[in-house]
Write a protein that holds these residues in place. Structure first.
Motif, mmCIF file in Angstrom:
data_model
loop_
_atom_site.group_PDB
_atom_site.id
_atom_site.type_symbol
_atom_site.label_atom_id
_atom_site.label_comp_id
_atom_site.label_asym_id
_atom_site.label_seq_id
_atom_site.Cartn_x
_atom_site.Cartn_y
_atom_site.Cartn_z
ATOM 1 N N TYR A 218 0.836 -1.205 0.000
ATOM 2 C CA TYR A 218 0.000 0.000 0.000
ATOM 3 C C TYR A 218 0.868 1.250 0.000
ATOM 4 N N TRP A 219 1.898 1.282 0.839
ATOM 5 C CA TRP A 219 2.786 2.443 0.913
ATOM 6 C C TRP A 219 3.543 2.651 -0.399
ATOM 7 N N ARG A 220 3.978 1.548 -1.027
ATOM 8 C CA ARG A 220 4.692 1.644 -2.302
ATOM 9 C C ARG A 220 3.768 2.200 -3.390
ATOM 10 N N VAL A 221 2.540 1.735 -3.417
ATOM 11 C CA VAL A 221 1.582 2.217 -4.413
ATOM 12 C C VAL A 221 1.272 3.701 -4.185
ATOM 13 N N GLN A 222 1.147 4.105 -2.917
ATOM 14 C CA GLN A 222 0.897 5.510 -2.617
ATOM 15 C C GLN A 222 2.060 6.386 -3.100
ATOM 16 N N GLN A 223 3.280 5.909 -2.933
ATOM 17 C CA GLN A 223 4.449 6.652 -3.403
ATOM 18 C C GLN A 223 4.467 6.727 -4.937
ATOM 19 N N GLU A 224 4.132 5.658 -5.614
ATOM 20 C CA GLU A 224 4.056 5.665 -7.078
ATOM 21 C C GLU A 224 2.984 6.640 -7.561
ATOM 22 N N HIS B 189 4.408 10.165 -7.284
ATOM 23 C CA HIS B 189 5.355 10.454 -8.373
ATOM 24 C C HIS B 189 4.620 10.654 -9.700
ATOM 25 N N GLN B 190 3.607 9.863 -9.944
ATOM 26 C CA GLN B 190 2.851 9.990 -11.186
ATOM 27 C C GLN B 190 2.076 11.301 -11.230
ATOM 28 N N GLN B 191 1.536 11.730 -10.095
ATOM 29 C CA GLN B 191 0.837 13.011 -10.049
ATOM 30 C C GLN B 191 1.785 14.170 -10.330
#
Length: 123
Positions: free
Chosen positions: A29-35, A38-40
């Motif tokens: 979940y934390w990794r996806v939130q970081q991705e 970055h994408q935003q």
């Protein structure tokens, strides 16, 4: 009662294992939130670039100044009865020292003629 406690403790450990190490766990979940973050940021930079491009398109469609500026800068076009001056920056070239006695008088005028020809070719 003791058996129920062991079953509940086992269930708690199984759920904790799945929460921390299983599929869709907290680290995932934390990794996806970081991705997503970055994408935003990348999307925001691309949106700014697109806004600039759309503004440039509007200027080219609506105004003659933008078209004239592009023609001058990119194509080197000039208007009628206009003089074009191009300023070329002087490049520092190492100069070899030559004794004055060995240089004939004609070579200085030849050198000036060559410099003039090169300047005319640069224009």
């Amino acid at each position: 009662m003791r058996l129920v406690m062991l079953v509940l403790l086992g269930l708690l450990l199984a759920l904790q294992y799945r929460l921390w190490f299983g599929k869709n766990s907290l680290p995932d979940y934390w990794r996806v939130q970081q991705e997503i973050h970055h994408q935003q940021q990348a999307n925001q930079k691309l949106q700014q670039r697109n806004d600039l491009l759309f503004a440039d398109i509007r200027d080219l469609r609506d105004g003659e100044e933008a078209i004239e500026e592009r023609a001058r800068n990119e194509l080197g076009m000039i208007k009628a009865h206009e003089t074009f001056f191009r300023l070329v920056p002087v490049q520092s070239v190492p100069v070899q020292s030559v004794p004055v006695q060995s240089v004939p008088a004609q070579s200085a005028s030849v050198k000036r003629a060559v410099d003039t020809a090169q300047t005319n070719n640069d224009l």
